[in-house]
Design a protein around this motif. Structure first.
Motif, PDB file in Angstrom:
ATOM      1  N   LYS A   2       9.729   6.042  -0.071  1.00 54.80           N
ATOM      2  CA  LYS A   2       8.654   6.879  -0.584  1.00 54.80           C
ATOM      3  C   LYS A   2       7.540   5.966  -1.092  1.00 54.80           C
ATOM      4  O   LYS A   2       7.698   4.748  -1.188  1.00 54.80           O
ATOM      5  CB  LYS A   2       9.166   7.744  -1.734  1.00 54.80           C
ATOM      6  CG  LYS A   2      10.198   8.769  -1.316  1.00 54.80           C
ATOM      7  CD  LYS A   2      10.642   9.561  -2.524  1.00 54.80           C
ATOM      8  CE  LYS A   2      11.825  10.436  -2.187  1.00 54.80           C
ATOM      9  NZ  LYS A   2      12.374  11.079  -3.391  1.00 54.80           N
ATOM     10  N   VAL A   3       6.423   6.567  -1.464  1.00 54.78           N
ATOM     11  CA  VAL A   3       5.272   5.805  -1.964  1.00 54.78           C
ATOM     12  C   VAL A   3       5.686   4.884  -3.094  1.00 54.78           C
ATOM     13  O   VAL A   3       5.357   3.693  -3.093  1.00 54.78           O
ATOM     14  CB  VAL A   3       4.136   6.756  -2.418  1.00 54.78           C
ATOM     15  CG1 VAL A   3       3.054   5.989  -3.154  1.00 54.78           C
ATOM     16  CG2 VAL A   3       3.547   7.488  -1.228  1.00 54.78           C
ATOM     17  N   ILE A   4       6.400   5.393  -4.051  1.00 49.80           N
ATOM     18  CA  ILE A   4       6.795   4.598  -5.222  1.00 49.80           C
ATOM     19  C   ILE A   4       7.690   3.428  -4.817  1.00 49.80           C
ATOM     20  O   ILE A   4       7.582   2.332  -5.365  1.00 49.80           O
ATOM     21  CB  ILE A   4       7.465   5.477  -6.309  1.00 49.80           C
ATOM     22  CG1 ILE A   4       7.622   4.707  -7.615  1.00 49.80           C
ATOM     23  CG2 ILE A   4       8.797   6.024  -5.853  1.00 49.80           C
ATOM     24  CD1 ILE A   4       6.353   4.559  -8.384  1.00 49.80           C
ATOM     25  N   ASP A   5       8.550   3.655  -3.833  1.00 49.21           N
ATOM     26  CA  ASP A   5       9.480   2.609  -3.392  1.00 49.21           C
ATOM     27  C   ASP A   5       8.753   1.467  -2.686  1.00 49.21           C
ATOM     28  O   ASP A   5       9.000   0.292  -2.967  1.00 49.21           O
ATOM     29  CB  ASP A   5      10.547   3.197  -2.456  1.00 49.21           C
ATOM     30  CG  ASP A   5      11.361   4.284  -3.119  1.00 49.21           C
ATOM     31  OD1 ASP A   5      11.655   4.152  -4.332  1.00 49.21           O
ATOM     32  OD2 ASP A   5      11.693   5.272  -2.432  1.00 49.21           O
ATOM     33  N   ILE A   6       7.850   1.814  -1.777  1.00 51.19           N
ATOM     34  CA  ILE A   6       7.132   0.760  -1.059  1.00 51.19           C
ATOM     35  C   ILE A   6       6.176   0.030  -2.004  1.00 51.19           C
ATOM     36  O   ILE A   6       5.976  -1.176  -1.895  1.00 51.19           O
ATOM     37  CB  ILE A   6       6.398   1.310   0.197  1.00 51.19           C
ATOM     38  CG1 ILE A   6       5.893   0.145   1.061  1.00 51.19           C
ATOM     39  CG2 ILE A   6       5.293   2.260  -0.169  1.00 51.19           C
ATOM     40  CD1 ILE A   6       5.337   0.569   2.406  1.00 51.19           C
ATOM     41  N   ALA A   7       5.616   0.760  -2.961  1.00 52.98           N
ATOM     42  CA  ALA A   7       4.720   0.133  -3.941  1.00 52.98           C
ATOM     43  C   ALA A   7       5.480  -0.911  -4.747  1.00 52.98           C
ATOM     44  O   ALA A   7       4.998  -2.050  -4.916  1.00 52.98           O
ATOM     45  CB  ALA A   7       4.111   1.188  -4.856  1.00 52.98           C
ATOM     46  N   LYS A   8       6.664  -0.564  -5.216  1.00 54.44           N
ATOM     47  CA  LYS A   8       7.479  -1.524  -5.976  1.00 54.44           C
ATOM     48  C   LYS A   8       7.860  -2.718  -5.117  1.00 54.44           C
ATOM     49  O   LYS A   8       7.790  -3.863  -5.560  1.00 54.44           O
ATOM     50  CB  LYS A   8       8.741  -0.843  -6.508  1.00 54.44           C
ATOM     51  CG  LYS A   8       8.501   0.039  -7.700  1.00 54.44           C
ATOM     52  CD  LYS A   8       9.798   0.663  -8.194  1.00 54.44           C
ATOM     53  CE  LYS A   8       9.547   1.625  -9.328  1.00 54.44           C
ATOM     54  NZ  LYS A   8      10.775   2.306  -9.774  1.00 54.44           N
ATOM     55  N   ALA A   9       8.258  -2.454  -3.893  1.00 55.44           N
ATOM     56  CA  ALA A   9       8.696  -3.531  -2.998  1.00 55.44           C
ATOM     57  C   ALA A   9       7.555  -4.508  -2.690  1.00 55.44           C
ATOM     58  O   ALA A   9       7.786  -5.701  -2.511  1.00 55.44           O
ATOM     59  CB  ALA A   9       9.256  -2.952  -1.706  1.00 55.44           C
ATOM     60  N   ALA A  10       6.325  -3.997  -2.651  1.00 50.36           N
ATOM     61  CA  ALA A  10       5.172  -4.847  -2.310  1.00 50.36           C
ATOM     62  C   ALA A  10       4.473  -5.397  -3.548  1.00 50.36           C
ATOM     63  O   ALA A  10       3.578  -6.226  -3.430  1.00 50.36           O
ATOM     64  CB  ALA A  10       4.182  -4.058  -1.464  1.00 50.36           C
ATOM     65  N   GLY A  11       4.862  -4.922  -4.724  1.00 55.34           N
ATOM     66  CA  GLY A  11       4.222  -5.401  -5.949  1.00 55.34           C
ATOM     67  C   GLY A  11       2.825  -4.839  -6.162  1.00 55.34           C
ATOM     68  O   GLY A  11       1.951  -5.519  -6.699  1.00 55.34           O
ATOM     69  N   VAL A  12       2.612  -3.604  -5.718  1.00 51.98           N
ATOM     70  CA  VAL A  12       1.322  -2.943  -5.914  1.00 51.98           C
ATOM     71  C   VAL A  12       1.570  -1.603  -6.601  1.00 51.98           C
ATOM     72  O   VAL A  12       2.720  -1.186  -6.761  1.00 51.98           O
ATOM     73  CB  VAL A  12       0.578  -2.720  -4.573  1.00 51.98           C
ATOM     74  CG1 VAL A  12       0.297  -4.045  -3.884  1.00 51.98           C
ATOM     75  CG2 VAL A  12       1.347  -1.792  -3.653  1.00 51.98           C
ATOM     76  N   ASN A  13       0.496  -0.931  -6.972  1.00 51.93           N
ATOM     77  CA  ASN A  13       0.704   0.387  -7.566  1.00 51.93           C
ATOM     78  C   ASN A  13       0.645   1.460  -6.470  1.00 51.93           C
ATOM     79  O   ASN A  13       0.105   1.217  -5.379  1.00 51.93           O
ATOM     80  CB  ASN A  13      -0.289   0.652  -8.709  1.00 51.93           C
ATOM     81  CG  ASN A  13      -1.722   0.731  -8.246  1.00 51.93           C
ATOM     82  OD1 ASN A  13      -2.029   1.425  -7.280  1.00 51.93           O
ATOM     83  ND2 ASN A  13      -2.607   0.040  -8.934  1.00 51.93           N
ATOM     84  N   PRO A  14       1.173   2.632  -6.738  1.00 51.57           N
ATOM     85  CA  PRO A  14       1.210   3.694  -5.724  1.00 51.57           C
ATOM     86  C   PRO A  14      -0.169   4.081  -5.197  1.00 51.57           C
ATOM     87  O   PRO A  14      -0.303   4.441  -4.025  1.00 51.57           O
ATOM     88  CB  PRO A  14       1.878   4.866  -6.448  1.00 51.57           C
ATOM     89  CG  PRO A  14       2.741   4.211  -7.473  1.00 51.57           C
ATOM     90  CD  PRO A  14       1.949   3.004  -7.931  1.00 51.57           C
ATOM     91  N   ASP A  15      -1.200   3.983  -6.035  1.00 54.53           N
ATOM     92  CA  ASP A  15      -2.551   4.314  -5.569  1.00 54.53           C
ATOM     93  C   ASP A  15      -3.007   3.364  -4.470  1.00 54.53           C
ATOM     94  O   ASP A  15      -3.738   3.763  -3.558  1.00 54.53           O
ATOM     95  CB  ASP A  15      -3.552   4.283  -6.732  1.00 54.53           C
ATOM     96  CG  ASP A  15      -3.379   5.463  -7.665  1.00 54.53           C
ATOM     97  OD1 ASP A  15      -2.836   6.504  -7.229  1.00 54.53           O
ATOM     98  OD2 ASP A  15      -3.794   5.357  -8.837  1.00 54.53           O
TER      99      ASP A  15
END
Length: 140
Positions: A2-15
């Motif tokens: 999900k958005v939150i998961d990929i954001a965490k994995a890439a070190g970025v925020n969901p926005d």
């Protein structure tokens, strides 16, 4: 992911993930059960790449061009070098201009320390600026 998961994995925020998705850099699938965006490993790789490219000063259109070339199985490395060389020259020019501005500011501030404050009198607005002569750094 999900958005939150990929954001965490890439070190970025969901926005950031949503922004890159809207811009077409990421192509998530839709989960038919809940219509959520599902990001895969390719999206994560592209997101990490885009983040690194941004840190190096590449613009979004430049990143899009690089990814497009890679998607077409063409090496984007010549493009990357060319864009980077041009960007470096641009940054060096901006740094020179900023150094010149800093020197003018220091010179002006030094000269202004001994100048009296003035009140606008219909002929002047701020004598500090109006009497500044860039070539000498002194009042004209």
């Amino acid at each position: 992911m999900k958005v939150i998961d990929i954001a965490k994995a890439a070190g970025v925020n969901p926005d950031t993930v949503r922004f890159y998705t809207r811009e077409g850099l990421l192509n998530p699938a839709r989960n038919p059960a809940n219509n959520y965006q599902q990001f895969g490993n390719e999206d994560l790789r592209r997101l990490r790449f885009a983040r690194k490219a941004r840190q190096l000063g590449f613009s979004l259109p430049e990143i899009r061009s690089i990814l497009r070339q890679a998607d077409d199985h063409h090496s984007p490395c010549p493009l990357v070098r060319d864009v980077f060389e041009n960007r470096l020259a641009e940054v060096e020019r901006e740094i020179r201009e900023l150094h010149q501005l800093r020197d003018r500011m220091k010179s002006a501030l030094s000269a202004w320390q001994t100048m009296p404050d003035g009140t606008p009198d219909g002929h002047t607005i701020c004598r500090l600026i109006e009497h500044w002569d860039e070539s000498t750094g002194l009042r004209d």
